[in-house]
Structure formats: C-alpha cells, structure tokens
Enzyme design. Structure first.
Site, PDB file in Angstrom:
ATOM      1  N   ARG A   1     -26.898  15.340   4.484  1.00 56.77           N
ATOM      2  CA  ARG A   1     -25.570  15.907   4.797  1.00 56.77           C
ATOM      3  C   ARG A   1     -24.483  15.258   3.939  1.00 56.77           C
ATOM      4  NH1 ARG A   1     -29.027  18.232   6.277  1.00 56.77           N
ATOM      5  NH2 ARG A   1     -29.591  18.997   8.331  1.00 56.77           N
TER       6      ARG A   1
ATOM      7  N   SER B   1     -23.743  21.012  14.900  1.00 54.42           N
ATOM      8  CA  SER B   1     -24.123  19.613  15.104  1.00 54.42           C
ATOM      9  C   SER B   1     -22.939  18.698  14.784  1.00 54.42           C
ATOM     10  CB  SER B   1     -25.313  19.249  14.214  1.00 54.42           C
ATOM     11  OG  SER B   1     -26.421  20.062  14.520  1.00 54.42           O
TER      12      SER B   1
ATOM     13  N   GLU C   1     -20.954  14.210  11.613  1.00 52.42           N
ATOM     14  CA  GLU C   1     -21.228  15.151  10.529  1.00 52.42           C
ATOM     15  C   GLU C   1     -19.972  15.984  10.251  1.00 52.42           C
ATOM     16  OE1 GLU C   1     -24.202  18.935   9.729  1.00 52.42           O
ATOM     17  OE2 GLU C   1     -24.938  17.250  10.929  1.00 52.42           O
TER      18      GLU C   1
END
Length: 336
Positions: A162, A236, A332
C-alpha cells in the site's frame, strides 16, 4: 475551467464527511490541469480523485482540484500482453470491466475496489493476492512546480505494501495523469486467497475465467464490505501489520487462533481486522462514528460523523491493539 467557491466536499469523498474547500475545480485534460496549477502557484492545493481513501478532518483552506481525465486505450501489444492506458480520472471498476470485455487477465482480483485509476499506483492497491505492481507498466505524472510531464516505470515507483514513492518522497510534487497496465492474453489465475475458490464452487463455476473470478470477488466484497453510497466509509482503514516471526510465535502461543501469513523472509503478516475484532471493537459505535458490524477493518460514518470523530476512534483502536498485542497499526487512509 469552472472555479467554484466555498464548496462542500461531502459528495466527493466516500466517507461522506462534511468539510468545505475555499476553491474547487474539476479538470478533464492535462492542458487544463497545467493551466490551473500555473494560475494558482501559491495556493495550497489538494488533488482529488475518487475520494475513496481520504479522511477530511477539517475544512481545506485552498484549492481542491478533482482530476477527471478520461480515456481507456490499447497502446501496444505483443504475443503475451496487451498494454492498456487509462486516464487518471477513470473509475477503477470501469477499467476492470473494460479489461474483461477485451478478454484480458490481471485486474479481476481487484474488482469493485472504490476509487479512480490515478490512485491505483499511488496506493499500490491490492486484494486477494494481487497488487497493482503485478500488472503495472508505466505512468505519466505532471510535476506541480514545472508543469512538465514525467514518465515512471515500476522501479521508479518503489512499490511497497500500500505504498509508493508518491506517498513519500514525491508527495505533493506530482499529479498522476495516466497509468498503463500490462494485462495478460494468457491468464494466470490467482484463486488461493480469501474465499474465492469456495465462492466459485458455490456459484457452480466449473471452468475458470477472468470474468468468473471477477464476479466471485464482487460477491465476496458485497457480502463483507459496506457500500459507500449507503454507509460512508473508505474501505480498509488500517494496513495489515507485518511482524517478526519470533514475535508472531510468542503471540501464537498466547492466542492460538491468531492467523498469520509469511511474506518477506522472517516477517509474518497479521490481519488487522482480526486484531481489531478480538480487541472488542467490531460493531462499536460512538455517536455517528463506528466500526462496521461485519468487518472490523472498516470504520464507518453513520451519517453526521466528523472527520475528527473518525480520527479519534481510529487512535483509540490503535492504542487498544498496541496494548493487547504489542502491534502498532498504521492507517491506510490518508488524513487531510
């Protein structure tokens, strides 16, 4: 180019947080983007795509530029691959659908991820065993200060979990305007992650195809994750942490059901959703800020939550997981 003043950003982010920007404009070409950046050199700027990975914690005092550059085109091909170039403003799922229509493989596991093409390499988005770096060929990005277009290959992007160079060293310096993907004519299916294989069996699929896998992924995501159009969220919220094998084994002795997956040598990836749920946060609600009832990895806005309230809840979860497991969770989602 239409410049708007004192505009609510609520419709432009999937969290649905009420926050305003002093100025707002949408650009659908590189030339217009260059003009806007040149005309507002000294104005604080926020580049917005699909708004699916942002948490606005306050009003933005400058100019929000929403990148809506269109286009999906085949730019090259060889015996094994077709190279598909997409504008940064293309909705991600539209690109996935286009690739399936072309009979190409590579994006099916990434079906139904919210957001736009421009954010895909920035976040190195991933799901069910596939990440953007696996299908990435190159991108074009506009340098904010000079207005020049620069090309980046995979090595230039420094992809991580990520992560990419655009979230760190080049943060705030470039605007991604197009991405080219290397998609396979000869599919290599990835169905070993999550419930894909089980879902395919339940669907009665006997012959694998990219479209069948895409449909299975969509079915799984819809069963587990809230639709941002119905319940504000950014997918998420936390990354799955990676911890040393020794630390994992110590925790495993204490918590026998602790899942973990070997990633890089000596490192185990632990599902953040499991940690959060076991720490008692699943379904928790504080005003209109909450943790989703079916997926603890997703923080939600039940209607009128502020960005600050979501941020405070996230911090409480981080403290709780750190105290119980000794594992630090990283967001994230990008905080603005």
């Amino acid at each position: 180019m239409h410049m708007q003043q004192d505009i609510s950003l609520k419709p432009y982010t999937t969290f649905g947080i009420e926050a305003k920007t002093r100025w707002f404009t949408e650009v659908s070409s590189v030339k217009t983007l260059q003009t806007v950046l040149q005309a507002h050199r000294d104005t604080p700027k926020l580049i917005l795509g699909g708004g699916s990975n942002l948490l606005l914690t306050q009003d933005f005092p400058g100019l929000v530029i929403r990148v809506a550059i269109p286009g999906i085109d085949i730019v090259a091909e060889d015996a094994e691959y077709t190279f598909v170039k997409a504008g940064a403003g293309v909705v991600w799922q539209k690109l996935v659908e286009a690739s399936l229509e072309m009979g190409l493989s590579g994006l099916e596991n990434l079906s139904l991820i919210p957001g736009s093409v421009g954010a895909s390499p920035m976040q190195n988005i991933g799901a069910y065993g596939v990440e953007i770096k696996d299908v990435f060929h190159a991108l074009e990005a506009l340098h904010i200060e000079t207005g020049e277009i620069h090309s980046f290959n995979a090595a230039d992007c420094r992809f991580g979990y990520r992560e990419s160079v655009f979230k760190h060293a080049y943060k705030g310096r470039y605007v991604i305007v197009s991405v080219t993907y290397k998609l396979s004519k000869k599919p290599h299916y990835q169905i070993s992650y999550g419930d894909i294989q089980k879902t395919l069996e339940a669907m009665g699929v006997t012959e694998l195809s990219s479209r069948a896998i895409s449909q299975a992924v969509i079915q799984i995501r819809r069963s587990k994750l809230p639709d941002p159009a119905e319940l504000g969220n950014a997918g998420s919220f936390f990354k799955n942490p990676e911890i040393p094998v020794a630390q994992y084994e110590t925790l495993k002795a204490q918590y026998p059901n602790l899942p973990g997956y070997l990633t890089t040598p000596g490192q185990i990836k632990v599902p953040a959703g499991w940690l959060i749920e076991q720490a008692g946060w699943k379904g928790y609600r504080e005003g209109d800020a909450g943790v989703h009832t079916r997926q603890a990895l997703v923080l939600v806005n039940y209607g009128q939550a502020t960005g600050e309230a979501i941020k405070n809840l996230a911090e409480k979860i981080q403290v709780s997981v750190l105290e119980k497991y000794g594992i630090a969770l990283s967001a994230e989602v990008n905080f603005i």
